[in-house]
Write an enzyme that holds these catalytic residues in place. Structure first.
Site, PDB file in Angstrom:
ATOM      1  N   ASP A  13       0.809  -1.232   0.000  1.00 25.56           N
ATOM      2  CA  ASP A  13       0.000   0.000   0.000  1.00 25.56           C
ATOM      3  C   ASP A  13       0.836   1.274   0.000  1.00 25.56           C
ATOM      4  O   ASP A  13       0.421   2.304   0.540  1.00 25.56           O
ATOM      5  CB  ASP A  13      -0.963   0.031   1.212  1.00 25.56           C
ATOM      6  CG  ASP A  13      -1.901  -1.157   1.210  1.00 25.56           C
ATOM      7  OD1 ASP A  13      -2.279  -1.615   0.115  1.00 25.56           O
ATOM      8  OD2 ASP A  13      -2.245  -1.628   2.312  1.00 25.56           O
ATOM      9  N   LYS A  16       1.912   2.264  -4.921  1.00 26.67           N
ATOM     10  CA  LYS A  16       2.552   1.729  -6.141  1.00 26.67           C
ATOM     11  C   LYS A  16       1.726   2.062  -7.380  1.00 26.67           C
ATOM     12  O   LYS A  16       2.241   2.471  -8.403  1.00 26.67           O
ATOM     13  CB  LYS A  16       2.682   0.190  -6.051  1.00 26.67           C
ATOM     14  CG  LYS A  16       3.586  -0.298  -4.952  1.00 26.67           C
ATOM     15  CD  LYS A  16       3.612  -1.805  -4.871  1.00 26.67           C
ATOM     16  CE  LYS A  16       2.340  -2.426  -4.361  1.00 26.67           C
ATOM     17  NZ  LYS A  16       1.997  -2.110  -2.975  1.00 26.67           N
ATOM     18  N   GLY A  40      -4.661  -4.413  -3.593  1.00 25.00           N
ATOM     19  CA  GLY A  40      -5.664  -3.371  -3.814  1.00 25.00           C
ATOM     20  C   GLY A  40      -4.918  -2.135  -4.280  1.00 25.00           C
ATOM     21  O   GLY A  40      -4.175  -1.527  -3.513  1.00 25.00           O
ATOM     22  N   HIS A  41      -5.048  -1.815  -5.552  1.00 27.39           N
ATOM     23  CA  HIS A  41      -4.272  -0.729  -6.149  1.00 27.39           C
ATOM     24  C   HIS A  41      -5.197   0.405  -6.584  1.00 27.39           C
ATOM     25  O   HIS A  41      -6.093   0.203  -7.395  1.00 27.39           O
ATOM     26  CB  HIS A  41      -3.479  -1.256  -7.356  1.00 27.39           C
ATOM     27  CG  HIS A  41      -2.422  -2.247  -6.968  1.00 27.39           C
ATOM     28  ND1 HIS A  41      -1.656  -2.943  -7.873  1.00 27.39           N
ATOM     29  CD2 HIS A  41      -2.000  -2.653  -5.754  1.00 27.39           C
ATOM     30  CE1 HIS A  41      -0.812  -3.713  -7.221  1.00 27.39           C
ATOM     31  NE2 HIS A  41      -1.003  -3.567  -5.934  1.00 27.39           N
ATOM     32  N   GLN A 224       1.854  -6.077  -3.235  1.00 29.06           N
ATOM     33  CA  GLN A 224       2.350  -6.236  -1.858  1.00 29.06           C
ATOM     34  C   GLN A 224       3.638  -5.429  -1.664  1.00 29.06           C
ATOM     35  O   GLN A 224       3.797  -4.395  -2.297  1.00 29.06           O
ATOM     36  CB  GLN A 224       2.559  -7.722  -1.504  1.00 29.06           C
ATOM     37  CG  GLN A 224       1.264  -8.492  -1.314  1.00 29.06           C
ATOM     38  CD  GLN A 224       0.593  -8.944  -2.594  1.00 29.06           C
ATOM     39  OE1 GLN A 224       1.223  -9.538  -3.436  1.00 29.06           O
ATOM     40  NE2 GLN A 224      -0.688  -8.683  -2.725  1.00 29.06           N
TER      41      GLN A 224
HETATM   42  P1  GDP Z   1      -0.751   0.330  -3.567  1.00 29.39           P
HETATM   43  O1  GDP Z   1      -1.349  -0.942  -3.092  1.00 29.39           O
HETATM   44  O2  GDP Z   1       0.707   0.426  -3.240  1.00 29.39           O
HETATM   45  O3  GDP Z   1      -1.010   0.637  -5.006  1.00 29.39           O
HETATM   46  O4  GDP Z   1      -1.418   1.499  -2.697  1.00 29.39           O
HETATM   47  P2  GDP Z   1      -2.995   1.640  -2.331  1.00 29.39           P
HETATM   48  O5  GDP Z   1      -3.693   2.096  -3.533  1.00 29.39           O
HETATM   49  O6  GDP Z   1      -3.487   0.432  -1.638  1.00 29.39           O
HETATM   50  O7  GDP Z   1      -2.928   2.753  -1.217  1.00 29.39           O
HETATM   51  C1  GDP Z   1      -2.329   3.980  -1.425  1.00 29.39           C
HETATM   52  C2  GDP Z   1      -3.358   5.094  -1.145  1.00 29.39           C
HETATM   53  O8  GDP Z   1      -2.679   6.336  -1.078  1.00 29.39           O
HETATM   54  C3  GDP Z   1      -4.380   5.246  -2.254  1.00 29.39           C
HETATM   55  O9  GDP Z   1      -5.594   5.644  -1.694  1.00 29.39           O
HETATM   56  C4  GDP Z   1      -3.783   6.342  -3.120  1.00 29.39           C
HETATM   57  O10 GDP Z   1      -4.771   7.072  -3.849  1.00 29.39           O
HETATM   58  C5  GDP Z   1      -3.141   7.218  -2.089  1.00 29.39           C
HETATM   59  N1  GDP Z   1      -1.935   7.960  -2.520  1.00 29.39           N
HETATM   60  C6  GDP Z   1      -0.969   7.588  -3.401  1.00 29.39           C
HETATM   61  N2  GDP Z   1       0.005   8.516  -3.444  1.00 29.39           N
HETATM   62  C7  GDP Z   1      -0.334   9.496  -2.577  1.00 29.39           C
HETATM   63  C8  GDP Z   1       0.292  10.730  -2.149  1.00 29.39           C
HETATM   64  O11 GDP Z   1       1.386  11.091  -2.570  1.00 29.39           O
HETATM   65  N3  GDP Z   1      -0.400  11.462  -1.221  1.00 29.39           N
HETATM   66  C9  GDP Z   1      -1.605  11.070  -0.713  1.00 29.39           C
HETATM   67  N4  GDP Z   1      -2.199  11.848   0.172  1.00 29.39           N
HETATM   68  N5  GDP Z   1      -2.191   9.920  -1.073  1.00 29.39           N
HETATM   69  C10 GDP Z   1      -1.569   9.144  -1.984  1.00 29.39           C
HETATM   70  P1  IMO Z   2      -0.966  -4.190  -2.211  1.00 32.62           P
HETATM   71  O1  IMO Z   2      -0.561  -4.745  -3.549  1.00 32.62           O
HETATM   72  C1  IMO Z   2      -0.922  -4.550   2.137  1.00 32.62           C
HETATM   73  C2  IMO Z   2      -0.995  -8.600   3.789  1.00 32.62           C
HETATM   74  C3  IMO Z   2      -2.255  -9.011   4.549  1.00 32.62           C
HETATM   75  C4  IMO Z   2      -1.625  -9.935   5.583  1.00 32.62           C
HETATM   76  C5  IMO Z   2      -0.540 -10.650   4.798  1.00 32.62           C
HETATM   77  C6  IMO Z   2      -0.950 -12.019   4.259  1.00 32.62           C
HETATM   78  O2  IMO Z   2      -2.261  -3.471  -2.211  1.00 32.62           O
HETATM   79  O3  IMO Z   2       0.160  -3.423  -1.594  1.00 32.62           O
HETATM   80  P2  IMO Z   2      -2.545 -12.765   2.260  1.00 32.62           P
HETATM   81  O4  IMO Z   2      -4.008 -12.562   2.032  1.00 32.62           O
HETATM   82  O5  IMO Z   2      -1.675 -12.210   1.165  1.00 32.62           O
HETATM   83  O6  IMO Z   2      -2.183 -14.194   2.581  1.00 32.62           O
HETATM   84  O7  IMO Z   2      -2.221 -11.929   3.594  1.00 32.62           O
HETATM   85  O8  IMO Z   2      -0.234  -9.797   3.701  1.00 32.62           O
HETATM   86  N1  IMO Z   2      -1.240  -8.123   2.415  1.00 32.62           N
HETATM   87  C7  IMO Z   2      -1.169  -6.836   2.056  1.00 32.62           C
HETATM   88  N2  IMO Z   2      -0.957  -5.724   2.807  1.00 32.62           N
HETATM   89  N3  IMO Z   2      -1.045  -4.457   0.790  1.00 32.62           N
HETATM   90  C8  IMO Z   2      -1.228  -5.558   0.030  1.00 32.62           C
HETATM   91  O9  IMO Z   2      -1.235  -5.508  -1.315  1.00 32.62           O
HETATM   92  C9  IMO Z   2      -1.340  -6.815   0.658  1.00 32.62           C
HETATM   93  N4  IMO Z   2      -1.555  -8.085   0.227  1.00 32.62           N
HETATM   94  C10 IMO Z   2      -1.467  -8.869   1.295  1.00 32.62           C
HETATM   95  O10 IMO Z   2      -2.872  -7.895   5.143  1.00 32.62           O
HETATM   96  O11 IMO Z   2      -0.995  -9.182   6.585  1.00 32.62           O
HETATM   97 MG    MG Z   3      -2.899  -1.580  -1.789  1.00 30.49          MG
END
Ligand code: GDP
Ligand code: IMO
Ligand code: MG
Length: 424
Positions: A13, A16, A40-41, A224
């Protein structure tokens, strides 16, 4: 860039998808190599928010080929929902390809993921319950079912029946649960999924090879993060795949010399979902403020993310284990108006100073962060050039770069596509 890997350098999270979305503009092909719909992207474009779980986020651009590689585990029901969601928003999935070698997440994997977590009690991992661990277990056990098996009716049926027989025994006799899975129902449902998805199936190793060898720009979308890697992460509080740069090779069918650049995405602080030690975790109102301002709630499960100060021991570890060529530092806007900001530069265990991320979780749990404090800054979400950032924010970026040991080339100041600052 011809080949560029983007990985998470913390616990997932890190934002990316935002970086991948920005850099996809210049790519021809976007490839996922590991994980499943545990990912979850989020991509924010103007007022629209897109959430991806399995489909590479490059699909938002009308002319990019999007590949789901052999190392990914695919929940067909989940990916069909995702495809339908994109179609409802007018986005074509014609350029999507799914590896014939990828393993399928089956209904019994999801059931077992949930049951095992309950069975672990207080020692649960906090998985996403998407069946990811049990699916990768079957792959390694050599009883998994792959996408190509869907195209051979008798083989698919045989594999499902064999698996269902043993999974029902495990559920009943090992975990003492009443739930059962029905082979006929699964076979029927998965044939339906196959009919919808088969137009996307391909030997994606050939597609990736052709793209790389013809000099196309190929971007590998990590899921991840480094500390969730099954080998290099905080085992056992990890996922079951290889989110580090090395995982891209086996997960998409290329050799390491094909990778030219590798960017690690970090937040200007640290978050983690699920259980396990977290040295810089904040339990006070500063942590709550970061959680609120950063909207730190999981994209896949909605769970609140644990929050802590930036940890350079982790940053340095991610740079080393993926030989990162650059860092993208997101979300420094979230730290605005927070007052003085802390960076963990090393750990202390009793009298011992620890500079390298420890292999043992028991040791990690005993580590106290050693902090450096830096002055904070005000609002920055509106800024678009590095020169315009407040001196305090620039000093923070430079200190992280120095501590992690590789250059920071992008800084995030908001979730939107345009809220990104390039350095150099
Ligand atoms: P990922 O799994 O690494 O792709 O990240 P997620 O999408 O799960 O979570 C990142 C969250 O931060 C999302 O809600 C993005 O919209 C938000 N985000 C990404 N870059 C920035 C930033 O520079 N500032 C802020 N405030 N939010 C950001
Ligand atoms: P993105 O791509 C954050 C974490 C789960 C748990 C552990 C194992 O959005 O960054 P699993 O269901 O994979 O066996 O769970 O890994 N986890 C993540 N945490 N971002 C993710 O993906 C994750 N995918 C799995 O919360 O701790
Ligand atoms: Mg994510």
């Amino acid at each position: 860039m011809s080949t560029l890997v983007i990985i998470g350098a913390q616990w997932g999270d890190e934002g990316k998808a935002k970086i991948i979305d920005i850099l996809s503009e210049k790519a021809d092909v976007v490839v996922r190599s590991q994980g499943g719909n545990n990912a979850g992207h989020t991509v924010s474009v103007d007022d629209e928010v897109y959430k991806f779980h399995l489909i590479p986020s490059g699909i938002l651009y009308p002319n990019k080929e999007c590949i789901i590689g052999n190392g990914v585990v695919i929940d067909p029901e989940g990916i069909i929902k995702e495809i339908e969601g994109l179609h409802a928003k007018g986005i074509s999935t014609d350029r999507l390809k799914i590896s014939l070698r990828a393993h399928l997440v089956m209904p019994y994997h999801k059931i077992l993921d949930g049951i095992k977590e309950v069975y672990r009690g207080n020692d649960d991992i906090g998985t996403t319950k998407k069946g990811i661990g049990p699916c990768y277990m079957d792959k390694v056990e050599r009883c998994g079912i792959r996408v190509c098996d869907l195209l051979n009716d008798s083989l698919f049926e045989k594999k499902v029946r064999e698996n269902v027989e043993i999974k029902n025994k495990i559920i009943k006799y090992v975990y003492e649960q009443d739930t059962t899975v029905d082979a006929d129902e699964i076979i029927k449902a998965y044939r339906g999924y196959r009919d919808i998805l088969s137009k996307y199936f391909a030997d994606t190793t050939v597609l990736v090879h052709e793209a790389v060898s013809s000099g196309k720009k190929v971007l590998f979308e990590g899921a991840q993060g480094t500390l969730l890697d099954i080998d290099l992460g905080t085992y056992p509080y990890v996922t079951s795949s290889h989110p580090v740069t090395g995982g891209v090779c086996v997960g998409s069918g290329i050799g390491p010399t094909a990778i030219e650049e590798s960017i690690g995405v970090m937040k200007g602080y640290v978050t983690r979902v699920g259980k396990g030690p977290f040295p810089t975790e904040l339990f006070d109102k500063t942590g709550k403020q970061i959680q609120d301002v950063g909207h730190e709630f999981g994209t896949t499960t909605g769970r609140a993310r644990r929050v802590g100060w930036f940890d350079a021991v982790i940053g340095k570890y991610a740079v080393r284990t993926s030989t990162l060529t650059a860092i993208a530092l997101n979300m420094i806007d979230v730290l605005s108006d927070l007052g003085p900001i802390k960076i963990c530069v090393a750990y202390k265990k009793g009298e011992e100073i620890i500079n390298e991320f420890p292999p043992s979780l028991e040791e990690l749990a005993l580590c106290e962060p050693i902090y450096e404090e830096m002055p904070g800054w005000g609002p920055i979400s509106h800024l678009r050039s590095y020169e315009d950032l407040p001196a305090e924010a620039k000093a923070y970026v430079k200190r992280i770069e120095e501590l992690c040991g590789t250059k920071i080339t992008m800084v995030g100041v908001g979730p939107n596509r345009d809220q990104n600052i390039y350095i150099g």
